[in-house]
Design a protein around this motif. Structure first.
Motif, PDB file in Angstrom:
ATOM      1  N   SER A  96      29.721  31.779  30.042  1.00 60.81           N
ATOM      2  CA  SER A  96      30.560  31.840  31.242  1.00 60.81           C
ATOM      3  C   SER A  96      30.500  30.542  32.034  1.00 60.81           C
ATOM      4  O   SER A  96      31.500  30.114  32.618  1.00 60.81           O
ATOM      5  CB  SER A  96      30.114  33.008  32.127  1.00 60.81           C
ATOM      6  OG  SER A  96      30.291  34.246  31.478  1.00 60.81           O
ATOM      7  N   TYR A 159      33.538  37.257  37.613  1.00 60.20           N
ATOM      8  CA  TYR A 159      33.360  36.024  38.370  1.00 60.20           C
ATOM      9  C   TYR A 159      34.423  35.972  39.465  1.00 60.20           C
ATOM     10  O   TYR A 159      35.623  36.046  39.194  1.00 60.20           O
ATOM     11  CB  TYR A 159      33.422  34.805  37.438  1.00 60.20           C
ATOM     12  CG  TYR A 159      32.233  34.837  36.501  1.00 60.20           C
ATOM     13  CD1 TYR A 159      31.007  34.326  36.896  1.00 60.20           C
ATOM     14  CD2 TYR A 159      32.301  35.489  35.270  1.00 60.20           C
ATOM     15  CE1 TYR A 159      29.890  34.433  36.073  1.00 60.20           C
ATOM     16  CE2 TYR A 159      31.188  35.602  34.445  1.00 60.20           C
ATOM     17  CZ  TYR A 159      29.990  35.072  34.852  1.00 60.20           C
ATOM     18  OH  TYR A 159      28.877  35.194  34.053  1.00 60.20           O
ATOM     19  N   THR A 173      34.170  37.914  31.770  1.00 56.53           N
ATOM     20  CA  THR A 173      33.597  37.619  30.461  1.00 56.53           C
ATOM     21  C   THR A 173      33.129  38.924  29.829  1.00 56.53           C
ATOM     22  O   THR A 173      32.455  39.725  30.471  1.00 56.53           O
ATOM     23  CB  THR A 173      32.403  36.652  30.577  1.00 56.53           C
ATOM     24  OG1 THR A 173      32.852  35.418  31.164  1.00 56.53           O
ATOM     25  CG2 THR A 173      31.816  36.351  29.200  1.00 56.53           C
TER      26      THR A 173
END
Length: 385
Positions: A96, A159, A173
């Protein structure tokens, strides 16, 4: 097994330290990590934790509590190699970081896939579970003829970014943990059997599942337009002294899978078994010399082993585990100082190196660590009052 216990012991301790630091507001290193800020929104208040360093993400605390994953820990079957879980989660976040900068994004535990959804997805496809990603059972119990469980677990990491008084989802992710060995029983309490799964089959099945997962995720309005990274992880066998490794990942901005990026990662246990080899024989020799010096100076040792990870043939880091039979605090203190000197002398430099000293009865006794840029080791002896 000693290595596993030691690693799990130190993992518990440092997890506590990390969680403690998340609530701290005394870090003055930068404006992004100097305080924990509270913001109110219609869905309640959230806090963004400080960062212990710029290589780690700040996390999300909502209504005074850490926002946990809705589906963490869901697996297709019991996984006795807990090192798989640790390397799966940390490795997924490392991927990530290549797409979502720690300076621009905030980490949030998965919030869009519920526990029941993940349970259905990692289950077998059947009349009662049309969403199963694993193949329907063909009724065979033969190791070579049965349809194995390919997908062991699925991990979601979110995120987000600050948008006014709210946190806005900016990327997701997904990790697909694929079995290299599928363990099963022919009867409920019968003997355990196994089906070995080749690397080629593992990756082929993983990529096919990734295609379906992306299609399903895009049906969620919140996930329709955000970048979605999907990574394929190869689980290590249950008797392995190391966790598995990621084999490939894809960054997807549309509704179909984009190009896959291969990852050349190899995990190795030192000392090497007969017939095994490491990407760099010098590293194996260095560890062997370190081990010999340590064991010759302090005889009361039950084992000296290490995990090492290579990326594209280059050593990335090493975790050394030493099991002792010491009972004296002065012995542990002297031994730790000796280890720091010998590790600096023999172990490869320029890579992050951790050394855990523990006993089978007293747990972790001391810890040594050196960053990739440091020359000397930092040490800590766990004492008592």
């Amino acid at each position: 097994m000693n290595l596993k216990k030691s690693l799990l012991g130190v993992a518990v301790i440092f997890s506590a330290m990390i969680l403690a630091s998340c609530g701290s507001s005394s870090n003055k290193s930068s404006s992004s990590s100097s305080s924990t800020k509270t913001t109110s929104s219609k869905s309640g208040s959230y806090q963004v934790t400080g960062q212990t360093n710029n290589s780690q993400y700040a996390g999300v605390i909502k209504n005074g509590k850490y926002l946990t994953s809705k589906s963490r820990g869901v697996t297709a079957s019991q996984n006795s190699n807990l090192l798989n879980l640790k390397s799966f989660e940390t490795g997924l976040q490392d991927i990530s970081k290549t797409q979502f900068s720690t300076s621009k994004y905030i980490f949030q535990e998965g919030q869009y896939l519920s526990k029941s959804t993940v349970e259905n997805w990692i289950g077998r496809k059947s009349k009662s579970n049309s969403e199963g990603l694993n193949p329907t059972s063909n009724g065979s119990t033969s190791p070579t003829k049965r349809n194995p469980i390919y997908l062991q677990s699925l991990e979601e990491q979110d995120y987000v970014q600050k948008s006014g008084s709210k946190l806005k989802l900016s990327g997701v992710t997904i990790g697909l943990a694929m079995n290299s060995v599928d363990y099963y029983r022919k009867t409920t309490y019968g003997a355990q059997y196994q089906t070995d799964i080749s690397d080629a089959t593992l990756e082929k099945e993983g990529k096919a599942m990734a295609k379906e997962v992306l299609t399903r995720l895009r049906k969620n309005s919140a996930l329709k337009n955000v970048p979605i990274v999907i990574a394929i992880y190869k689980q290590a066998s249950n008797d392995s002294l190391i966790g598995g490794n990621f084999v490939s990942y894809s960054v997807n901005n549309g509704n179909s899978i984009s190009k896959w990026k291969a990852m050349n990662i190899q995990n190795v246990v030192f000392p090497l078994k007969t017939g095994e080899s490491a990407p760099n024989s010098n590293d194996a020799d260095a560890f062997s010399n370190f081990k010999s010096e340590v064991e010759s100076f302090f005889p009361n040792l039950s084992g000296v082993t290490a995990q090492a990870q290579y990326k594209n043939g280059s050593l990335q880091g090493m975790n050394v585990s030493i099991t002792t039979q010491f009972y004296s605090e002065t012995e542990i203190s002297s031994f730790t100082q000796f280890l720091a000197d010998q590790a600096e002398k023999y172990l490869p430099s320029g890579v992050k190196t951790d050394i855990t000293v523990s006993s089978t009865t007293d747990g972790v006794q001391s810890f040594l660590s050196r960053s990739s840029t440091a020359k000397s080791f930092k040490t800590h002896v766990f004492g008592s009052y």
